[in-house]
Design a protein around this motif. Sequence first.
Motif, short mmCIF file in Angstrom:
data_model
loop_
_atom_site.label_atom_id
_atom_site.label_comp_id
_atom_site.label_asym_id
_atom_site.label_seq_id
_atom_site.Cartn_x
_atom_site.Cartn_y
_atom_site.Cartn_z
N ARG A 126 0.83 -1.21 0.00
CA ARG A 126 0.00 0.00 0.00
C ARG A 126 0.87 1.26 0.00
O ARG A 126 0.50 2.28 -0.59
CB ARG A 126 -0.94 0.00 1.20
N ALA A 127 2.01 1.20 0.66
CA ALA A 127 2.91 2.36 0.67
C ALA A 127 3.41 2.66 -0.74
O ALA A 127 3.58 3.83 -1.12
CB ALA A 127 4.08 2.11 1.62
N ARG A 128 3.64 1.64 -1.54
CA ARG A 128 4.08 1.86 -2.93
C ARG A 128 2.96 2.45 -3.77
O ARG A 128 3.20 3.34 -4.60
CB ARG A 128 4.60 0.56 -3.53
N TRP A 129 1.74 1.95 -3.59
CA TRP A 129 0.61 2.55 -4.32
C TRP A 129 0.46 4.02 -3.93
O TRP A 129 0.18 4.87 -4.79
CB TRP A 129 -0.68 1.81 -4.00
N LEU B 258 -5.89 6.29 -5.96
CA LEU B 258 -5.38 5.66 -4.75
C LEU B 258 -6.45 4.82 -4.07
O LEU B 258 -6.17 3.73 -3.56
CB LEU B 258 -4.84 6.72 -3.78
N ARG B 259 -7.69 5.30 -4.07
CA ARG B 259 -8.77 4.52 -3.44
C ARG B 259 -9.00 3.22 -4.21
O ARG B 259 -9.24 2.17 -3.61
CB ARG B 259 -10.07 5.34 -3.40
N THR B 260 -8.91 3.27 -5.53
CA THR B 260 -9.04 2.05 -6.32
C THR B 260 -7.91 1.08 -6.00
O THR B 260 -8.13 -0.13 -5.89
CB THR B 260 -9.02 2.40 -7.83
N ALA B 261 -6.70 1.61 -5.82
CA ALA B 261 -5.57 0.75 -5.46
C ALA B 261 -5.78 0.12 -4.09
O ALA B 261 -5.49 -1.08 -3.89
CB ALA B 261 -4.28 1.56 -5.48
N TYR B 262 -6.28 0.89 -3.13
CA TYR B 262 -6.56 0.33 -1.81
C TYR B 262 -7.64 -0.74 -1.89
O TYR B 262 -7.61 -1.74 -1.15
CB TYR B 262 -6.99 1.44 -0.85
N ALA B 263 -8.63 -0.54 -2.77
CA ALA B 263 -9.67 -1.55 -2.96
C ALA B 263 -9.07 -2.84 -3.49
O ALA B 263 -9.40 -3.94 -3.03
CB ALA B 263 -10.74 -1.03 -3.92
N SER C 222 -19.64 -5.45 3.84
CA SER C 222 -19.15 -4.18 4.39
C SER C 222 -17.68 -4.22 4.78
O SER C 222 -17.09 -3.18 5.07
CB SER C 222 -19.98 -3.79 5.63
N PHE C 223 -17.08 -5.43 4.79
CA PHE C 223 -15.72 -5.54 5.33
C PHE C 223 -14.71 -4.77 4.49
O PHE C 223 -14.00 -3.89 5.00
CB PHE C 223 -15.31 -7.01 5.43
N ALA C 224 -14.59 -5.10 3.21
CA ALA C 224 -13.58 -4.45 2.38
C ALA C 224 -13.80 -2.93 2.27
O ALA C 224 -12.83 -2.17 2.40
CB ALA C 224 -13.53 -5.10 0.99
N PRO C 225 -15.03 -2.44 2.02
CA PRO C 225 -15.20 -0.98 1.95
C PRO C 225 -14.78 -0.27 3.23
O PRO C 225 -14.16 0.80 3.18
CB PRO C 225 -16.71 -0.82 1.69
N THR C 226 -15.12 -0.85 4.39
CA THR C 226 -14.74 -0.21 5.65
C THR C 226 -13.22 -0.16 5.79
O THR C 226 -12.65 0.86 6.22
CB THR C 226 -15.34 -0.99 6.84
N MET D 90 -8.00 2.80 5.69
CA MET D 90 -6.65 2.98 5.16
C MET D 90 -6.49 4.36 4.53
O MET D 90 -5.44 5.01 4.67
CB MET D 90 -6.35 1.89 4.13
N ALA D 91 -7.53 4.81 3.82
CA ALA D 91 -7.47 6.14 3.21
C ALA D 91 -7.39 7.23 4.28
O ALA D 91 -6.71 8.25 4.09
CB ALA D 91 -8.69 6.36 2.32
N LEU D 92 -8.07 7.03 5.40
CA LEU D 92 -7.99 8.00 6.50
C LEU D 92 -6.59 8.06 7.09
O LEU D 92 -6.10 9.14 7.45
CB LEU D 92 -9.02 7.65 7.58
N VAL D 93 -5.94 6.90 7.20
CA VAL D 93 -4.56 6.90 7.68
C VAL D 93 -3.68 7.68 6.72
O VAL D 93 -2.86 8.52 7.12
CB VAL D 93 -4.04 5.45 7.82
#
Length: 396
Positions: free
Chosen positions: A125-128, A138-143, A312-316, A321-324
């Motif tokens: 995630r740090a590389r994305w 970035l949100r798509t990458a986190y997904a 709801s697990f993955a969206p949450t 992660m985006a908030l971090v």
Amino acid sequence: MSNPYRELFQAPGALGFVLAGAIARLPLPMIGIGIITMLSEVRGAYALAGAVAATFALATALLAPRISRLVDRHGQGRVLPVAAGLCIAGLLGLAACAYWNAPDWTLFAFAALTGALPSMPAMIRARWTEIFRDRPQLRTAYALESVADELSFIVGPPLSVGLSVLFFPQAAPLAAAVLLAVGVTAFVLQRATEPVLRFKQEGPQESVLRMPPMCALLAMMAAMGIIVGTIDVLSVAFARQQGMPAGASLVLSAYALGSCVAGLVFGVLKFRMPLARLLVVAAAVTAFTTIPLLLVNDLLSLSLGVLLAGLSFAPTMIIAMALVESSVPGHRLTEGLTWLVTGLGAGVAAGAALAGWVVDHYGVSAGFWTAVGAGAIVLLAALPVARGAGAGRVDA
């Protein structure tokens, strides 16, 4: 129509580090169950096997954030080979001790050394983030990463058990060691996508957990882990109670399927809502989708219930992660992401233990209240984030 996920891999080097990361992240779900399978076959003692696996889990929870802090200071290329090397040494030591019937204390010592396993989900995630910082991709990458996490936990445990059962008891730890060595080596050799070092020593560093909203997010992720651990245990117990023990795999697959599909869909949706408010919505969905679990009466209703809960697990997790990423300084990002991954893992272990105790003392049906209670904690932990933030946005 453009495919947002395909667009991610147009970034130079993205495909390479994702493939290497897919190999390097597999040992995480393999090691714990591999230790239990190996020692239960060699020693015939489930209590010892569980205690050694718990030692590994506790050591990982303690060491992973510190390893990630070193990564933020010195870079992935310098720290990951050392951490992976220590973990591999621990795995080899565990296999050797099991093979030569060494004293029990040696198993605990090598399990603690194995806890040096680096948090590869955070490294990827740090590389994305380095590639798509402050961009909607970035949100798509986190997904994508949330789905990859789910897939690793679908593939890892059965692979681990299968290797030890079909070949020899030490096969799972040894396979995890090989995968970690190959994956981390391939990952760190791709220097073009390694995050740029931003760390500057300016006096004592405040703990990342003191930064808002990290404590609330950590508590929320731990509660989500409790839900996952509870579902793992109760799926097995309920399927056994119904006289269809093999049905547990179908139930767990339904949970993973719900999370994977929801994560992929969420990654391409467009929102114009503050992240903190979006987190509360996702947490509320997480809380309320645990309630139908109280109504299950057969494997079909249980499968549908966990499918709903999984949505709801993955969206949450993506929002958290985006908030971090939007709240923690860039030079502490890997550490911040690792804390959430660690909190989730600790919650899974706690949830499994708690659900097992409830089932033993009060029955399978009562065990579902553990998931409902954890769902309520998820929502309660998210509320302070919304009150204290005008945190980032998820924009179109």
